[in-house]
Design an enzyme around this catalytic site. Structure first.
Site, PDB file in Angstrom:
ATOM      1  N   CYS A  29       0.815  -1.219   0.000  1.00  0.00           N
ATOM      2  CA  CYS A  29       0.000   0.000   0.000  1.00  0.00           C
ATOM      3  C   CYS A  29       0.845   1.264   0.000  1.00  0.00           C
ATOM      4  O   CYS A  29       0.330   2.360  -0.273  1.00  0.00           O
ATOM      5  CB  CYS A  29      -0.937   0.008   1.211  1.00  0.00           C
ATOM      6  SG  CYS A  29      -2.165  -1.318   1.181  1.00  0.00           S
TER       7      CYS A  29
ATOM      8  N   TYR B  85      10.049  -7.457   6.530  1.00  0.00           N
ATOM      9  CA  TYR B  85      10.927  -8.532   6.987  1.00  0.00           C
ATOM     10  C   TYR B  85      11.571  -9.213   5.784  1.00  0.00           C
ATOM     11  O   TYR B  85      10.981  -9.276   4.698  1.00  0.00           O
ATOM     12  CB  TYR B  85      10.149  -9.601   7.762  1.00  0.00           C
ATOM     13  CG  TYR B  85       9.553  -9.133   9.062  1.00  0.00           C
ATOM     14  CD1 TYR B  85      10.361  -8.784  10.141  1.00  0.00           C
ATOM     15  CD2 TYR B  85       8.167  -9.051   9.214  1.00  0.00           C
ATOM     16  CE1 TYR B  85       9.810  -8.372  11.334  1.00  0.00           C
ATOM     17  CE2 TYR B  85       7.606  -8.635  10.412  1.00  0.00           C
ATOM     18  CZ  TYR B  85       8.431  -8.293  11.464  1.00  0.00           C
ATOM     19  OH  TYR B  85       7.881  -7.880  12.648  1.00  0.00           O
TER      20      TYR B  85
ATOM     21  N   VAL C 189       3.081 -22.247  -7.243  1.00  0.00           N
ATOM     22  CA  VAL C 189       2.286 -23.468  -7.169  1.00  0.00           C
ATOM     23  C   VAL C 189       1.342 -23.510  -8.357  1.00  0.00           C
ATOM     24  O   VAL C 189       0.567 -22.573  -8.592  1.00  0.00           O
ATOM     25  CB  VAL C 189       1.497 -23.533  -5.852  1.00  0.00           C
ATOM     26  CG1 VAL C 189       0.557 -24.740  -5.842  1.00  0.00           C
ATOM     27  CG2 VAL C 189       2.458 -23.603  -4.671  1.00  0.00           C
TER      28      VAL C 189
ATOM     29  N   ASP D 254      -6.800 -11.886  -0.242  1.00  0.00           N
ATOM     30  CA  ASP D 254      -7.501 -11.397  -1.421  1.00  0.00           C
ATOM     31  C   ASP D 254      -8.072 -12.503  -2.300  1.00  0.00           C
ATOM     32  O   ASP D 254      -8.752 -12.205  -3.284  1.00  0.00           O
ATOM     33  CB  ASP D 254      -6.559 -10.534  -2.271  1.00  0.00           C
ATOM     34  CG  ASP D 254      -6.141  -9.263  -1.552  1.00  0.00           C
ATOM     35  OD1 ASP D 254      -6.675  -8.984  -0.467  1.00  0.00           O
ATOM     36  OD2 ASP D 254      -5.259  -8.556  -2.083  1.00  0.00           O
TER      37      ASP D 254
END
Length: 425
Positions: free
Chosen positions: A42, A61, A80, A260
């Site tokens: 954001c 991080y 994936v 989301d």
């Protein structure tokens, strides 16, 4: 017991961290498609604008932190492609297969429109932001088109204008921020035009690559990343995102979803909604991680609270608009007032406050606030009232703080509440 989390950033890392706190014996593996796992997405428009110095400042991080401090294995660059739940196995694009006992799907969403062209950009990932910044630095564009009148579109119109570009904003609909409030769109257009952004509402832009601008920013919405899970047998909800229980569990036993990619419940309407926001993703992730670690926690839903800055003006919203409330079966009554955020002698600026309530139950349903001072703090008061299912009379009697440097003796929220109570009588 192995917990595999697909997706980093907000939901995935919240899930992995919460699971680790609850169960030190779990083997936890996070698979992230990109190279950064934890950053403030954001904040990217503000990096473009120049208020943030580098992408490193937005990095929260690094992978080593999770591995060293939380014993969570982080694997970046791992996409994936399939989930075989009967075998409790995910497959990577590389062909590698990874076994799981429990799975958290936090693969997020993607731009609804992504076009491969040197002048056309999205702003969804860190890679998008870095590519855009490099283009701005090396090509020094002078004109820009922004397509889309949602959060990112408005923030980026502001950011690119601050960089000195001549900006035109295209929006197919007649209402900005999808709020269906004429007064709010009017105020936003006025502010954008004051910043010398040309606004074209109800206008479908030509194909982005064909537009005669040095730079084109596509902000036409998002799509949840659900295809892999749908192929694995997980059900989608009415919104098109993954259907989950209050425990964030999909229709596949032992497979959870957060962020989301999945829908949730709107506390005011009681209906399923898909609202892709970081705050919601973090809370969902925490619940998904708890339950994946064997606990029994629930996520009760959202009231849809948000705030965005456009040309220095804050626009904050929560709950339902008048039109949304009507569609959801309420009998909405609304008022719109203008009042100072602070006393005039303290150079207080004007705020516009809209409150919406149900005529039958007198329950508060939603609010929108626009202005240059403390819209965010005030919308949070309304959000708390919505979560408590507060009636207008109770809201009007709230004991809110007053001191001239911060607020008026009759806070704009209370002024609006008293006007709403009259309208309901």
């Amino acid at each position: 017991m192995r917990l595999v989390v697909v997706g980093g950033v907000a939901a995935g890392l919240s899930a992995a961290s919460r699971a680790r706190r609850l169960d030190r014996s779990l083997e936890i593996v996070v698979l992230e498609k990109g190279n950064r796992i934890s950053y403030g997405a954001c904040g990217m428009p503000y990096w473009v604008e120049g208020q943030v110095r580098s992408m490193d400042e937005l990095t929260v991080y690094k992978p080593e932190f999770f591995e060293r401090e939380r014993d969570i294995r982080i694997r970046t660059g791992c996409e994936v492609t399939t989930v075989q739940h009967s075998r409790r196995e995910v497959a990577l694009r590389s062909g590698e297969r990874i076994r799981y006992d429990r799975l958290v799907w936090a693969a997020g969403a993607r731009p609804a429109e992504r076009i491969q062209h040197e002048r056309v950009f999205n702003l969804h990932t860190d890679v998008d932001a870095e590519r855009l910044q490099e283009f701005l630095r090396t090509r020094q564009p002078r004109t820009a088109a922004v397509i889309g009148g949602g959060y990112i579109g408005l923030e980026m119109a502001t950011a690119l204008r601050a960089r000195g570009l001549a900006v035109t904003l295209f929006h197919e609909g007649t209402q900005l921020l999808h709020r269906e409030e004429d007064w709010l769109t009017k105020k936003l257009v006025e502010r954008l035009e004051r910043c010398r952004v040309e606004v074209r509402l109800n206008t479908r832009a030509a194909a982005p690559a064909e537009l005669p601008y040095d730079l084109v920013l596509c902000a036409t919405g998002l799509k949840p990343n659900v295809e892999v899970m749908a192929e694995a047998g997980a059900e989608l909800g009415r919104t098109g995102a993954l259907r989950v229980s209050e425990q964030q569990e999909t229709t596949l036993s032992g497979v959870y979803a957060a962020g989301d990619c999945c829908e949730t419940t709107h506390v005011v309407s009681g209906r399923p909604v898909w609202v892709p926001l970081g705050t919601t993703a973090n809370k969902m992730g925490r619940v998904a991680g708890s339950n994946a670690a064997g606990q029994r926690e629930r996520f009760s839903g959202i009231v849809g609270t948000s705030v965005v800055r456009v040309g220095g003006m804050a626009v904050a919203m929560t709950g339902l608009s008048t039109q949304q409330a009507r569609r959801d079966g309420f009998s909405p009554v609304d008022v719109l007032i203008e009042s100072r955020a602070r006393p005039k002698y303290f150079r207080g600026k004007m705020l516009q406050v809209q409150l919406v309530a149900d005529r039958n139950s007198r329950r508060l349903l939603g609010a929108a606030i626009a202005g240059d001072e403390d819209a965010a703090g005030r919308i949070n008061v309304v959000a708390a009232a919505l979560a408590a299912k507060m009636r207008v009379e109770d809201f009007a009697d709230l004991d809110l703080a007053y001191a001239p440097p911060y607020a008026t003796v009759n806070d704009p929220l209370l002024v609006a509440a008293h006007q709403l109570r009259k309208a309901l009588d």
